[in-house]
Design an enzyme around this catalytic site. Structure first.
Site, PDB file in Angstrom:
ATOM      1  N   GLY A  72      -8.766  -0.702  -0.882  1.00 47.31           N
ATOM      2  CA  GLY A  72      -9.494   0.401  -1.262  1.00 47.31           C
ATOM      3  C   GLY A  72     -10.939   0.188  -1.785  1.00 47.31           C
ATOM      4  O   GLY A  72     -11.895   0.902  -1.059  1.00 47.31           O
ATOM      5  N   ASN A 150      -7.483   8.869 -10.750  1.00 45.89           N
ATOM      6  CA  ASN A 150      -6.240   8.065 -10.847  1.00 45.89           C
ATOM      7  C   ASN A 150      -5.757   8.017 -12.168  1.00 45.89           C
ATOM      8  O   ASN A 150      -4.832   7.469 -12.701  1.00 45.89           O
ATOM      9  CB  ASN A 150      -6.801   6.642 -10.628  1.00 45.89           C
ATOM     10  CG  ASN A 150      -7.895   6.314 -11.360  1.00 45.89           C
ATOM     11  OD1 ASN A 150      -9.215   6.969 -10.910  1.00 45.89           O
ATOM     12  ND2 ASN A 150      -8.092   5.334 -12.256  1.00 45.89           N
ATOM     13  N   GLN A 178      -5.467   7.665  -4.156  1.00 44.49           N
ATOM     14  CA  GLN A 178      -4.545   8.426  -5.145  1.00 44.49           C
ATOM     15  C   GLN A 178      -3.699   9.555  -4.806  1.00 44.49           C
ATOM     16  O   GLN A 178      -2.686   9.895  -4.988  1.00 44.49           O
ATOM     17  CB  GLN A 178      -5.011   8.605  -6.592  1.00 44.49           C
ATOM     18  CG  GLN A 178      -5.181   7.197  -7.494  1.00 44.49           C
ATOM     19  CD  GLN A 178      -3.896   6.507  -7.842  1.00 44.49           C
ATOM     20  OE1 GLN A 178      -3.025   7.067  -7.775  1.00 44.49           O
ATOM     21  NE2 GLN A 178      -4.138   5.380  -8.182  1.00 44.49           N
ATOM     22  N   SER A 198      -5.627   3.377   0.846  1.00 44.91           N
ATOM     23  CA  SER A 198      -5.079   2.196   0.397  1.00 44.91           C
ATOM     24  C   SER A 198      -3.449   2.156   0.548  1.00 44.91           C
ATOM     25  O   SER A 198      -2.629   2.962   0.126  1.00 44.91           O
ATOM     26  CB  SER A 198      -5.197   1.799  -1.088  1.00 44.91           C
ATOM     27  OG  SER A 198      -4.833   0.680  -1.423  1.00 44.91           O
ATOM     28  N   ALA A 199      -2.928   0.891   0.988  1.00 42.70           N
ATOM     29  CA  ALA A 199      -1.601   0.675   1.142  1.00 42.70           C
ATOM     30  C   ALA A 199      -0.695   0.635  -0.012  1.00 42.70           C
ATOM     31  O   ALA A 199       0.341   1.258  -0.104  1.00 42.70           O
ATOM     32  CB  ALA A 199      -1.339  -0.357   2.176  1.00 42.70           C
ATOM     33  N   HIS A 200      -1.056  -0.186  -0.854  1.00 49.46           N
ATOM     34  CA  HIS A 200      -0.177  -0.265  -1.959  1.00 49.46           C
ATOM     35  C   HIS A 200       0.054   0.855  -2.923  1.00 49.46           C
ATOM     36  O   HIS A 200       1.013   0.566  -3.689  1.00 49.46           O
ATOM     37  CB  HIS A 200      -0.736  -1.708  -2.766  1.00 49.46           C
ATOM     38  CG  HIS A 200      -1.716  -1.369  -3.798  1.00 49.46           C
ATOM     39  ND1 HIS A 200      -1.681  -1.221  -4.993  1.00 49.46           N
ATOM     40  CD2 HIS A 200      -3.125  -1.306  -3.381  1.00 49.46           C
ATOM     41  CE1 HIS A 200      -2.678  -1.199  -5.716  1.00 49.46           C
ATOM     42  NE2 HIS A 200      -3.607  -0.958  -4.794  1.00 49.46           N
ATOM     43  N   THR A 236     -10.441 -12.211  10.940  1.00 45.09           N
ATOM     44  CA  THR A 236      -9.086 -12.128  11.581  1.00 45.09           C
ATOM     45  C   THR A 236      -8.165 -11.093  10.945  1.00 45.09           C
ATOM     46  O   THR A 236      -8.030 -11.291   9.610  1.00 45.09           O
ATOM     47  CB  THR A 236      -8.359 -13.390  11.568  1.00 45.09           C
ATOM     48  OG1 THR A 236      -9.273 -14.330  12.353  1.00 45.09           O
ATOM     49  CG2 THR A 236      -7.188 -13.487  12.246  1.00 45.09           C
ATOM     50  N   CYS A 322      -7.415  -1.182 -13.052  1.00 43.41           N
ATOM     51  CA  CYS A 322      -8.648  -1.804 -12.402  1.00 43.41           C
ATOM     52  C   CYS A 322      -9.635  -2.075 -13.599  1.00 43.41           C
ATOM     53  O   CYS A 322     -10.684  -2.851 -13.398  1.00 43.41           O
ATOM     54  CB  CYS A 322      -9.338  -1.184 -11.234  1.00 43.41           C
ATOM     55  SG  CYS A 322      -8.058  -1.429  -9.804  1.00 43.41           S
TER      56      CYS A 322
END
Length: 384
Positions: A72, A150, A178, A198-200, A236, A322
């Site tokens: 993100g 968040n 979030q 964001s995936a996580h 990649t 963060c």
């Protein structure tokens, strides 16, 4: 091995077992480079295309509007810096409660000649109407306001803000990291030019994010190279992480309504117990995520409470993961006008798919024991 109860789901989430299963082949036998022309490459390209469609479907976007990134933070930087690079320096407006990965690139633009304006929030953490009008009168070029905070979980009326910004001629971006998987998120309904995911945060892997962007918006890439991701993010592709991101989006949106209702019930019980213990819950006057509680009490240090709770078997946070290296109080709470001493005592509890009522009750019992112990120690210190 001892495993504490995990109550820090806004920081990151454990990998969903079905997501892991979908990723495993791409960490083993399916190892092709998606840019290669042979069968290995075609398989990888097909997997990325399928994942892109799944991410797009989760937020009501078209697959061509999804640009995969490493996280993100990269997506936020891509929009802010990428848009600014193709414009004459103007006014960038961000909310006073943005995540550091919006605040820091905004500060970098200021050093490059842009004017930077932080949009004030009220005591509940919502965009302050009067200040928003003043920002619009100043004719911003770029605006970024997060959908869900968040720390407090406060939700902003992004659709209304984006409409105002468009009328003023500004490009509008929203960090929706979030919000995804916790509330419905629809790119079209929100009406933004770009949105970060964001995936996580939703049971997906670390190392995968996305910028969902209107195809009419042009950006300068942060990373130049082979031209992957419409030329906006060369390099990649991390096929396994991207595949996991797609499955995580599908899983999170499929169970969203029931899960949101369940988490809201757990949060309400948590907050009732905290209030009974004399805690102050932040932002209860505003619409919030169903899983997030940010609280404090006079006389307590948040870092101390978090450390003691960890030793008692409960993993939570004193604020944003963060910015945990920053000893300063939450900038979100300070922007809301919370006293600095109170802000230093803030603790965030965020719930997720594995959280049970037993976990909440256990946390409340442990928290009461710890605060009673700290109160006794304080009283003894005063007497001596």
């Amino acid at each position: 091995m001892f495993a504490p109860v995990y109550l820090d789901w806004n920081a990151t989430t454990p990998l969903d077992p079905l997501v892991r299963a979908a990723m495993l082949p791409w960490l083993d036998s399916r190892f092709g480079n998606a840019s290669s022309r042979h069968e290995y490459g075609r398989q990888a390209r097909s997997a990325i295309d399928e994942a892109r469609a799944r991410v797009a479907a989760a937020v009501g976007a078209h697959a061509t509007e999804v640009i995969f990134t490493s996280c993100g933070s990269e997506a936020n930087n891509l929009f802010i810096k990428g848009a600014a690079a193709l414009m004459k320096p103007g006014l960038l407006a961000i909310s006073a409660i943005e995540h550091p990965c919006v605040r820091e690139p905004a500060k970098q633009l200021r050093r490059g000649g842009w004017a930077l304006r932080e949009i004030a929030v009220d005591a509940a953490g919502r965009i302050a109407g009067d200040d928003w009008k003043a920002v619009l009168d100043a004719r911003p070029t770029l605006v970024s306001v997060m959908l869900a905070n968040n720390e407090t979980g406060v939700l902003q009326d992004i659709a209304a803000l984006a409409d105002d910004a468009k009328t003023a001629g500004a490009w509008f971006h929203s960090d929706a990291v979030q919000a995804l998987g916790k509330i419905p998120v629809d790119f079209r309904t929100l009406g933004v030019h770009a949105m970060t995911l964001s995936a996580h945060k939703i049971g997906g892997p670390l190392g995968a994010g996305a910028l969902v962007i209107d195809k009419r918006i042009e950006l300068a890439p942060l990373i130049a190279g082979g031209g992957q991701e419409r030329g906006l993010r060369s390099g990649t592709e991390n096929v396994a992480a991207i595949v996991g991101f797609g499955v995580a989006c599908e899983r999170a949106t499929a169970r969203l309504e029931d899960e949101a209702r369940r988490l809201a019930g757990l949060r309400d019980r948590l907050e009732a117990g905290l209030v009974a213990s004399g805690m102050r819950i932040f932002s209860v006057e505003a619409p919030r995520l169903p899983n997030t509680t940010f609280f404090a009490a006079d006389g307590f240090d948040g870092e101390t409470l978090v450390a003691k709770l960890d030793r008692a078997g409960f993993a939570c946070a004193s604020g944003s993961a963060c910015s945990s290296a920053n000893p300063e109080p939450s900038h979100t709470l300070l922007a809301m006008g919370v006293e600095r001493d109170v802000a230093r005592g803030a603790v965030r509890v965020s719930l997720g798919r594995d959280t049970s009522m037993a976990d909440v009750e256990g946390f409340l019992a442990a928290f009461e024991r710890l605060t009673n112990e700290l109160n006794k120690l304080t009283a003894m210190a005063v007497q001596s």
